[in-house]
Design an enzyme around this catalytic site. Structure first.
Site, PDB file in Angstrom:
ATOM      1  N   TYR A 155       0.966  -1.311   0.088  1.00 32.59           N
ATOM      2  CA  TYR A 155       0.064  -0.071  -0.014  1.00 32.59           C
ATOM      3  C   TYR A 155       0.974   1.171   0.016  1.00 32.59           C
ATOM      4  CZ  TYR A 155      -3.753   3.215   1.326  1.00 32.59           C
ATOM      5  OH  TYR A 155      -4.597   4.040   1.588  1.00 32.59           O
ATOM      6  N   LYS A 159       1.154   4.214  -2.925  1.00 32.65           N
ATOM      7  CA  LYS A 159       0.488   5.566  -2.785  1.00 32.65           C
ATOM      8  C   LYS A 159       1.895   6.480  -2.988  1.00 32.65           C
ATOM      9  CE  LYS A 159      -3.848   5.019  -1.727  1.00 32.65           C
ATOM     10  NZ  LYS A 159      -4.858   5.449  -2.904  1.00 32.65           N
TER      11      LYS A 159
END
Length: 247
Positions: A155, A159
């Site tokens: 993740y 991002k």
């Protein structure tokens, strides 16, 4: 009169949570909406809410990681609503686990939706926006892309990639009148945070100087700012909405 009257906004991951709040906020300011998600039932609920605000709305079922789906979603939006003035890349998933336990599939799936999906939609709207010499792209990143987090290597990488993509595409598209900015939310109230054990919630809250979780509306307000006229001389920026957790 809303500041987005006459504009068309395409919002990915808009069936619930932050995406739904963003869609409703943009509609309240006059934008017509193209809602994109794979959750058809929840998407219908968001569409109904937008319609009560008096705006046109269409629902798009698309896998954001697949180029053909993305291109069709953008083409359908242009055909049915007349164009795409605002793109909000909000669709995202998590598959959390420690690095040593993370499978290649868990890595690939998160990068495919969060980063590849943002790339594909940005690329798909870039040409029509550049042709009009006007357009606005807002990418939803995360503070995890700035500071990292144990158990979220996939993740965090996705991002961080969204943030880098934001800055690079902003430089490419600015000469043609297209702005690209990002927002990096912190801990936002959701079904997930509601179900956390009390000691975990307290630990998370202790890390937030403002002493509360954010609300989806807190994120939507900043997206509206970046999508609207008030930020007209801003591009390539990343605004954190974290209650002071990241400064």
């Amino acid at each position: 009169m809303g500041q987005l009257d006459g504009k068309v906004a395409l919002v990915t991951g808009s069936a619930r949570g932050i995406g739904r709040a963003i869609a409703e906020k943009l509609a309240a300011e006059g934008a017509d909406l193209a809602l994109c998600d794979l959750q058809a039932d929840w998407l219908a609920e968001t569409a109904a809410a937008v319609e009560t605000l008096g705006q046109k709305v269409i629902c798009l079922s698309a896998d954001v990681s697949k180029g053909d789906d993305v291109n069709k979603a953008v083409a359908d939006t242009i055909e049915q609503l007349g164009g795409v003035d605002i793109l909000v890349n909000n669709a995202g998933i998590t598959k959390d686990t420690l690095l040593m336990r993370m499978s290649e599939e868990q890595w690939d799936d998160v990068l495919a939706v969060n980063l590849r999906g943002t790339f594909l939609f940005t690329k798909a709207v870039a040409r029509p926006m550049m042709k009009k010499r006007a357009g606005n792209i807002v990418n939803v990143a995360s503070i995890i892309g700035l500071i990292g987090n144990a158990g979220q290597c996939n993740y965090a990488a996705s991002k961080a990639g969204v943030i880098a993509l934001t800055k690079s595409s902003a430089k490419e598209l600015a000469p043609r009148g297209v702005r690209v900015n990002a927002i990096a939310p912190g801990f936002i109230e959701s079904k997930m945070t509601e179900g956390l054990p009390e000691d975990v919630r307290k630990k998370m809250l202790d890390a937030i100087p403002m002493g509360r979780f954010g609300k989806p509306e807190d994120v939507a307000d900043v997206v509206l700012f970046l999508a609207g006229v008030s930020s007209g001389y801003m591009t390539g920026q990343v605004l954190t909405v974290s209650g002071g957790m990241v400064m």
